[in-house]
Design a protein around this motif. Structure first.
Motif, PDB file in Angstrom:
ATOM      1  N   MET A   1       0.846  -1.177   0.000  1.00 48.43           N
ATOM      2  CA  MET A   1       0.000   0.000   0.000  1.00 48.43           C
ATOM      3  C   MET A   1       0.890   1.238   0.000  1.00 48.43           C
ATOM      4  O   MET A   1       1.791   1.370   0.809  1.00 48.43           O
ATOM      5  CB  MET A   1      -0.896   0.005   1.236  1.00 48.43           C
ATOM      6  N   LYS A   2       0.600   2.150  -0.904  1.00 51.51           N
ATOM      7  CA  LYS A   2       1.337   3.410  -0.968  1.00 51.51           C
ATOM      8  C   LYS A   2       0.584   4.463  -0.167  1.00 51.51           C
ATOM      9  O   LYS A   2      -0.589   4.730  -0.430  1.00 51.51           O
ATOM     10  CB  LYS A   2       1.506   3.854  -2.415  1.00 51.51           C
ATOM     11  N   ILE A   3       1.289   5.068   0.789  1.00 55.47           N
ATOM     12  CA  ILE A   3       0.692   6.051   1.693  1.00 55.47           C
ATOM     13  C   ILE A   3       1.322   7.415   1.454  1.00 55.47           C
ATOM     14  O   ILE A   3       2.540   7.533   1.359  1.00 55.47           O
ATOM     15  CB  ILE A   3       0.897   5.622   3.159  1.00 55.47           C
ATOM     16  N   MET A   4       0.467   8.433   1.373  1.00 51.82           N
ATOM     17  CA  MET A   4       0.948   9.807   1.280  1.00 51.82           C
ATOM     18  C   MET A   4       0.443  10.559   2.508  1.00 51.82           C
ATOM     19  O   MET A   4      -0.751  10.560   2.797  1.00 51.82           O
ATOM     20  CB  MET A   4       0.449  10.487   0.011  1.00 51.82           C
ATOM     21  N   VAL A   5       1.379  11.192   3.211  1.00 54.77           N
ATOM     22  CA  VAL A   5       1.037  12.004   4.366  1.00 54.77           C
ATOM     23  C   VAL A   5       1.215  13.464   3.971  1.00 54.77           C
ATOM     24  O   VAL A   5       2.312  13.890   3.620  1.00 54.77           O
ATOM     25  CB  VAL A   5       1.924  11.664   5.586  1.00 54.77           C
ATOM     26  N   ARG A  49      -0.556  18.482 -10.295  1.00 57.23           N
ATOM     27  CA  ARG A  49       0.400  17.663  -9.537  1.00 57.23           C
ATOM     28  C   ARG A  49      -0.307  16.971  -8.375  1.00 57.23           C
ATOM     29  O   ARG A  49      -0.086  15.785  -8.119  1.00 57.23           O
ATOM     30  CB  ARG A  49       1.541  18.523  -9.011  1.00 57.23           C
ATOM     31  N   GLU A  50      -1.163  17.704  -7.671  1.00 57.71           N
ATOM     32  CA  GLU A  50      -1.894  17.119  -6.546  1.00 57.71           C
ATOM     33  C   GLU A  50      -2.809  15.992  -7.015  1.00 57.71           C
ATOM     34  O   GLU A  50      -2.891  14.945  -6.374  1.00 57.71           O
ATOM     35  CB  GLU A  50      -2.685  18.191  -5.801  1.00 57.71           C
ATOM     36  N   HIS A  51      -3.463  16.186  -8.132  1.00 57.83           N
ATOM     37  CA  HIS A  51      -4.317  15.134  -8.680  1.00 57.83           C
ATOM     38  C   HIS A  51      -3.495  13.884  -8.969  1.00 57.83           C
ATOM     39  O   HIS A  51      -3.906  12.772  -8.636  1.00 57.83           O
ATOM     40  CB  HIS A  51      -5.020  15.616  -9.945  1.00 57.83           C
ATOM     41  N   GLN A  52      -2.345  14.070  -9.598  1.00 58.57           N
ATOM     42  CA  GLN A  52      -1.496  12.926  -9.942  1.00 58.57           C
ATOM     43  C   GLN A  52      -1.033  12.194  -8.682  1.00 58.57           C
ATOM     44  O   GLN A  52      -1.049  10.967  -8.629  1.00 58.57           O
ATOM     45  CB  GLN A  52      -0.285  13.382 -10.771  1.00 58.57           C
ATOM     46  N   LEU A  53      -0.620  12.943  -7.668  1.00 59.70           N
ATOM     47  CA  LEU A  53      -0.180  12.314  -6.416  1.00 59.70           C
ATOM     48  C   LEU A  53      -1.315  11.551  -5.743  1.00 59.70           C
ATOM     49  O   LEU A  53      -1.108  10.458  -5.202  1.00 59.70           O
ATOM     50  CB  LEU A  53       0.403  13.365  -5.470  1.00 59.70           C
ATOM     51  N   VAL A  82      -8.175  21.462  -4.898  1.00 55.44           N
ATOM     52  CA  VAL A  82      -7.839  20.141  -5.448  1.00 55.44           C
ATOM     53  C   VAL A  82      -9.054  19.240  -5.639  1.00 55.44           C
ATOM     54  O   VAL A  82      -9.158  18.532  -6.640  1.00 55.44           O
ATOM     55  CB  VAL A  82      -6.777  19.453  -4.556  1.00 55.44           C
ATOM     56  N   LEU A  83      -9.967  19.259  -4.708  1.00 59.74           N
ATOM     57  CA  LEU A  83     -11.126  18.353  -4.772  1.00 59.74           C
ATOM     58  C   LEU A  83     -12.240  19.010  -5.585  1.00 59.74           C
ATOM     59  O   LEU A  83     -13.245  19.473  -5.073  1.00 59.74           O
ATOM     60  CB  LEU A  83     -11.586  18.002  -3.358  1.00 59.74           C
ATOM     61  N   THR A  84     -12.039  18.995  -6.897  1.00 61.59           N
ATOM     62  CA  THR A  84     -12.894  19.755  -7.804  1.00 61.59           C
ATOM     63  C   THR A  84     -14.023  18.927  -8.405  1.00 61.59           C
ATOM     64  O   THR A  84     -13.919  17.705  -8.567  1.00 61.59           O
ATOM     65  CB  THR A  84     -12.047  20.352  -8.941  1.00 61.59           C
ATOM     66  N   PHE A  85     -15.079  19.657  -8.755  1.00 61.39           N
ATOM     67  CA  PHE A  85     -16.239  19.083  -9.436  1.00 61.39           C
ATOM     68  C   PHE A  85     -15.786  18.495 -10.767  1.00 61.39           C
ATOM     69  O   PHE A  85     -15.043  19.112 -11.520  1.00 61.39           O
ATOM     70  CB  PHE A  85     -17.280  20.188  -9.649  1.00 61.39           C
ATOM     71  N   GLY A  86     -16.224  17.286 -11.045  1.00 60.77           N
ATOM     72  CA  GLY A  86     -15.848  16.626 -12.294  1.00 60.77           C
ATOM     73  C   GLY A  86     -14.568  15.827 -12.183  1.00 60.77           C
ATOM     74  O   GLY A  86     -14.265  15.005 -13.048  1.00 60.77           O
TER      75      GLY A  86
END
Length: 176
Positions: A1-5, A49-53, A82-86
């Motif tokens: 599992m890959k975790i991002m903090v 970049r945030e979406h990709q991560l 970052v947490l966008t509609f669509g």
């Protein structure tokens, strides 16, 4: 599992608690730690970049000091940008489906202060419901929060070990 903090602390270098928690996490494999205030000191968030991560990681942990009964302002901006509609919700907004999200927060008060009748009147779980609702709206799975209450310097090392274990192994979801 890959975790991002994603650490969102305006004064991370001055935070004994957050530094101790991160020190233990840095020993863990497949755990990517990011300092939001260092990366975006100009508050201009690179959304692509945030979406990709987010796509690249299975579990996302938001670590921050409990800041006026919420999260620090740059993390709130991160959510908004970052947490966008669509993309994160709405039609075709399925990119976070199946991702696990967790909050890890530190407080200056004791656990007894965060309860009905306590100094702060409500539990941390009650205060973080807006973030929980955001994650649910984005089709993510919200895991139980880790809270580091006002720990003594002696207890902090054990608390950091408990945190690293919690981040890696938490699997129980909260009722949505």
């Amino acid at each position: 599992m890959k975790i991002m903090v994603i650490v969102a602390h305006p004064n991370l270098n001055d935070s004994e608690k957050n530094q101790a928690l991160l020190s233990e996490l840095r020993k863990q494999p497949d755990t990517h730690i990011r300092d939001l205030y260092q990366e975006y000191s100009n508050w201009s968030i690179n959304v692509e970049r945030e979406h990709q991560l987010l796509i690249e990681h299975d579990r996302i942990v938001f670590q921050f000091p409990f800041y006026w009964y919420s999260c620090p302002p740059l993390l709130k901006k991160w959510f908004d940008d970052v947490l966008t509609f669509g993309w994160a919700f709405g039609p075709e907004g399925e990119n976070l489906k199946g991702k696990e999200f967790m909050i890890a927060t530190t407080t200056g008060g004791s656990e007894n202060e965060y309860r009905a009748g306590g100094r702060n009147w409500f539990t941390i779980s009650e205060y973080i419901r807006p973030i929980q609702s955001t994650i649910a709206r984005c089709n993510g799975t919200f895991l139980p929060a880790f809270v580091c209450y006002n720990s003594s310097a002696d207890a902090l090392k054990d608390e950091a070990k408990r945190y690293a274990e919690f981040v890696r192994n938490s699997q129980t979801t909260l009722a949505q």
